[in-house]
Design a protein around this motif. Structure first.
Motif, mmCIF file in Angstrom:
data_model
loop_
_atom_site.group_PDB
_atom_site.id
_atom_site.type_symbol
_atom_site.label_atom_id
_atom_site.label_comp_id
_atom_site.label_asym_id
_atom_site.label_seq_id
_atom_site.Cartn_x
_atom_site.Cartn_y
_atom_site.Cartn_z
ATOM 1 N N ASP A 308 0.887 -1.127 0.069
ATOM 2 C CA ASP A 308 -0.071 0.029 -0.006
ATOM 3 C C ASP A 308 0.696 1.180 -0.094
ATOM 4 O O ASP A 308 0.102 2.434 -0.088
ATOM 5 C CB ASP A 308 -0.951 0.118 1.327
ATOM 6 C CG ASP A 308 -2.095 -0.942 1.175
ATOM 7 O OD1 ASP A 308 -2.239 -1.445 -0.131
ATOM 8 O OD2 ASP A 308 -2.766 -1.353 2.004
ATOM 9 N N ALA A 311 2.897 3.111 -5.475
ATOM 10 C CA ALA A 311 1.942 3.725 -6.423
ATOM 11 C C ALA A 311 1.261 2.497 -7.192
ATOM 12 O O ALA A 311 1.784 1.262 -7.137
ATOM 13 C CB ALA A 311 2.885 4.604 -7.444
ATOM 14 N N GLU A 312 0.127 2.847 -7.851
ATOM 15 C CA GLU A 312 -0.599 2.030 -8.526
ATOM 16 C C GLU A 312 -0.002 1.051 -9.003
ATOM 17 O O GLU A 312 -0.175 -0.373 -9.101
ATOM 18 C CB GLU A 312 -1.841 2.574 -9.143
ATOM 19 C CG GLU A 312 -2.804 1.495 -9.798
ATOM 20 C CD GLU A 312 -3.195 0.904 -8.545
ATOM 21 O OE1 GLU A 312 -3.929 -0.478 -8.800
ATOM 22 O OE2 GLU A 312 -3.758 1.537 -7.339
ATOM 23 N N GLY A 313 0.744 1.490 -10.256
ATOM 24 C CA GLY A 313 1.309 0.639 -11.266
ATOM 25 C C GLY A 313 2.335 -0.140 -10.394
ATOM 26 O O GLY A 313 2.680 -1.521 -10.915
ATOM 27 N N ASP A 314 3.103 0.185 -9.519
ATOM 28 C CA ASP A 314 4.006 -0.509 -8.692
ATOM 29 C C ASP A 314 3.451 -1.520 -7.690
ATOM 30 O O ASP A 314 3.960 -2.728 -7.478
ATOM 31 C CB ASP A 314 4.830 0.491 -7.720
ATOM 32 C CG ASP A 314 5.895 1.440 -8.576
ATOM 33 O OD1 ASP A 314 6.146 1.211 -9.628
ATOM 34 O OD2 ASP A 314 6.212 2.366 -8.153
ATOM 35 N N ARG A 315 2.300 -1.285 -7.271
ATOM 36 C CA ARG A 315 1.452 -2.347 -6.645
ATOM 37 C C ARG A 315 1.492 -3.694 -7.608
ATOM 38 O O ARG A 315 1.514 -4.611 -7.026
ATOM 39 C CB ARG A 315 0.273 -1.741 -5.989
ATOM 40 C CG ARG A 315 -0.268 -2.297 -4.721
ATOM 41 C CD ARG A 315 -1.513 -1.511 -4.498
ATOM 42 N NE ARG A 315 -1.174 -0.272 -4.007
ATOM 43 C CZ ARG A 315 -1.814 0.667 -4.145
ATOM 44 N NH1 ARG A 315 -3.020 0.520 -4.694
ATOM 45 N NH2 ARG A 315 -1.571 1.913 -3.746
ATOM 46 N N GLU A 316 0.893 -3.437 -8.634
ATOM 47 C CA GLU A 316 0.641 -4.611 -9.652
ATOM 48 C C GLU A 316 1.908 -5.307 -9.783
ATOM 49 O O GLU A 316 1.791 -6.609 -9.671
ATOM 50 C CB GLU A 316 0.036 -3.863 -11.006
ATOM 51 C CG GLU A 316 -1.406 -3.381 -10.689
ATOM 52 C CD GLU A 316 -1.807 -2.812 -12.126
ATOM 53 O OE1 GLU A 316 -1.195 -3.020 -13.039
ATOM 54 O OE2 GLU A 316 -2.799 -2.112 -11.958
ATOM 55 N N GLU A 319 2.550 -7.441 -6.624
ATOM 56 C CA GLU A 319 1.643 -8.839 -6.828
ATOM 57 C C GLU A 319 2.356 -9.585 -7.462
ATOM 58 O O GLU A 319 2.218 -10.883 -7.390
ATOM 59 C CB GLU A 319 0.050 -8.463 -7.071
ATOM 60 C CG GLU A 319 -0.323 -7.445 -5.990
ATOM 61 C CD GLU A 319 -0.327 -8.159 -4.301
ATOM 62 O OE1 GLU A 319 -0.357 -9.310 -4.432
ATOM 63 O OE2 GLU A 319 -0.466 -7.198 -3.494
#
Length: 384
Positions: A308, A311-316, A319
């Motif tokens: 969390d 950033a959004e792209g890094d979070r993907e 995962e």
């Protein structure tokens, strides 16, 4: 418990401690029925089942083990994100040891506990009926008193915990009492009403009762049991209508915790103690904390977990790296953290190295791991 677990990041590994095998089984079944990957662990299970559940917990992400207190001894899993207790621990030492199994990788983790009046009464009774000598019972009561003091404190829990072990500290700013200081209220009059009811029943009728019936008398309930015993004729009948059932249970629990009431006999009836006299005379102050049942669970972990903070792209990408790591762990038959810890995956997702040499700048990747996993990691990053 379910609300708490769901407030954490997805696939958070954790341990839920319960005192009895029955409670372990019931809790694990409930959580599994709610979509949580939960498994039981206690001495009554076949050894192969225990080994299988322990192996899953060590090697897979997001497994929650519901266990009796022996589980965790010698278990080396650094990425446990939470430890929960659904029964009151018997001592601060035990609680400290069990909660210490979370967050050994340095990432944020949470200790959570639920307890109630039944826990206090049950443990007091177990000490009384345990068969130990007076010295042992005194020591057990001291352990329980210290645990209850930690539960009922209105100040910083870390200060209370470290103070128990003889260490001084300032407020941590991170526990529930620091984040949301509990409200307190003057419980003297309520305590006097309750104690007066107990004393009148004992002296006038030679009777003693448990919490539920005493609350019915105080709240003026018109039920069959109150009428059968003629307790609707007591002078204290109905004088506690200003408090709810839940409020009264909180009062009783805290009075038991402070030694101003005590359980009596095998039926868990309630009696006054020598310390009660000061309350009845109005000489002893009774400051009680308001219960927090029903309050929305707050957790700082969701804001600061490994994924969390990205950033959004890094979070993907994070995962994707976790999925790759899980596959490697299964293939090698080792826990996931042996491959890479979450902090290393987070750094990879954030910095996105493109060469083997660049991997040297990532914490947790030495030459051995770079040689073993470097090419595969770069492929996952490139695909992301």
């Amino acid at each position: 418990l379910l609300q708490f677990i769901r407030s954490l990041p997805d696939r958070s590994a954790g341990i839920v401690y319960a005192l009895s095998r029955k409670s372990v089984e019931q809790t694990a079944t409930f959580l599994a029925g709610q979509g949580i990957d939960a498994v039981p662990y206690h001495a009554g299970l076949p050894s192969e089942t225990r080994m299988a559940h322990q192996s899953r917990f060590l090697r897979e992400d997001g497994v929650v083990v519901v266990a009796t207190i022996a589980f965790g001894m010698g278990i080396d899993k650094p990425d446990v994100r939470f430890v929960a207790h659904v029964d009151l621990p018997k001592s601060v030492e035990g609680y400290y040891q069990e909660t210490g199994r979370a967050g050994r990788d340095g990432e944020p983790s949470v200790a959570w506990m639920a307890y109630g009046l039944g826990d206090v009464v049950q443990q007091r009774r177990m000490i009384q009926q345990g068969g130990g000598d007076r010295t042992l019972q005194m020591r057990q009561n001291q352990h329980l008193d210290a645990m209850l003091a930690l539960c009922e404190t209105v100040s910083c829990r870390r200060q209370n915990l470290l103070g128990y072990f003889g260490q001084q500290s300032g407020p941590c700013g991170n526990c529930d009492t620091c984040l949301e200081p509990p409200k307190t209220w003057d419980g003297l009059v309520a305590s006097q009403k309750l104690m007066s009811t107990i004393v009148r029943l004992d002296r006038e009728r030679g009777q003693s009762f448990g919490a539920g019936h005493l609350i019915d008398i105080l709240r003026g309930k018109e039920n069959e049991r109150v009428r059968r015993f003629g307790h609707d004729k007591l002078a204290t009948y109905g004088i506690g209508e200003d408090l709810s059932d839940q409020d009264w249970r909180s009062v009783i629990r805290q009075l038991l915790a402070s030694g101003l009431l005590a359980p009596q006999g095998e039926y868990n009836t309630l009696g006054v103690t020598p310390a009660s006299a000061g309350v009845l005379r109005g000489e002893t102050a009774v400051l009680l904390r308001q219960d927090v049942i029903g309050r929305k669970v707050r957790s700082s972990v969701r804001k600061t977990s490994a994924a969390d903070t990205l950033a959004e792209g890094d979070r993907e990408l994070f995962e994707s790296l976790r999925e790759w790591r899980a596959g490697q762990a299964r293939e090698q038959g080792v826990p996931a953290y042996i491959v890479f810890g979450d902090a290393t995956l987070r750094a990879l997702a954030e910095h996105r190295p493109t060469t083997l040499g660049a991997l040297d700048d990532i914490s947790g990747i030495g030459q051995k791991k770079r040689d073993a996993y470097g090419e595969q990691v770069l492929e996952v990053i490139a695909a992301g």
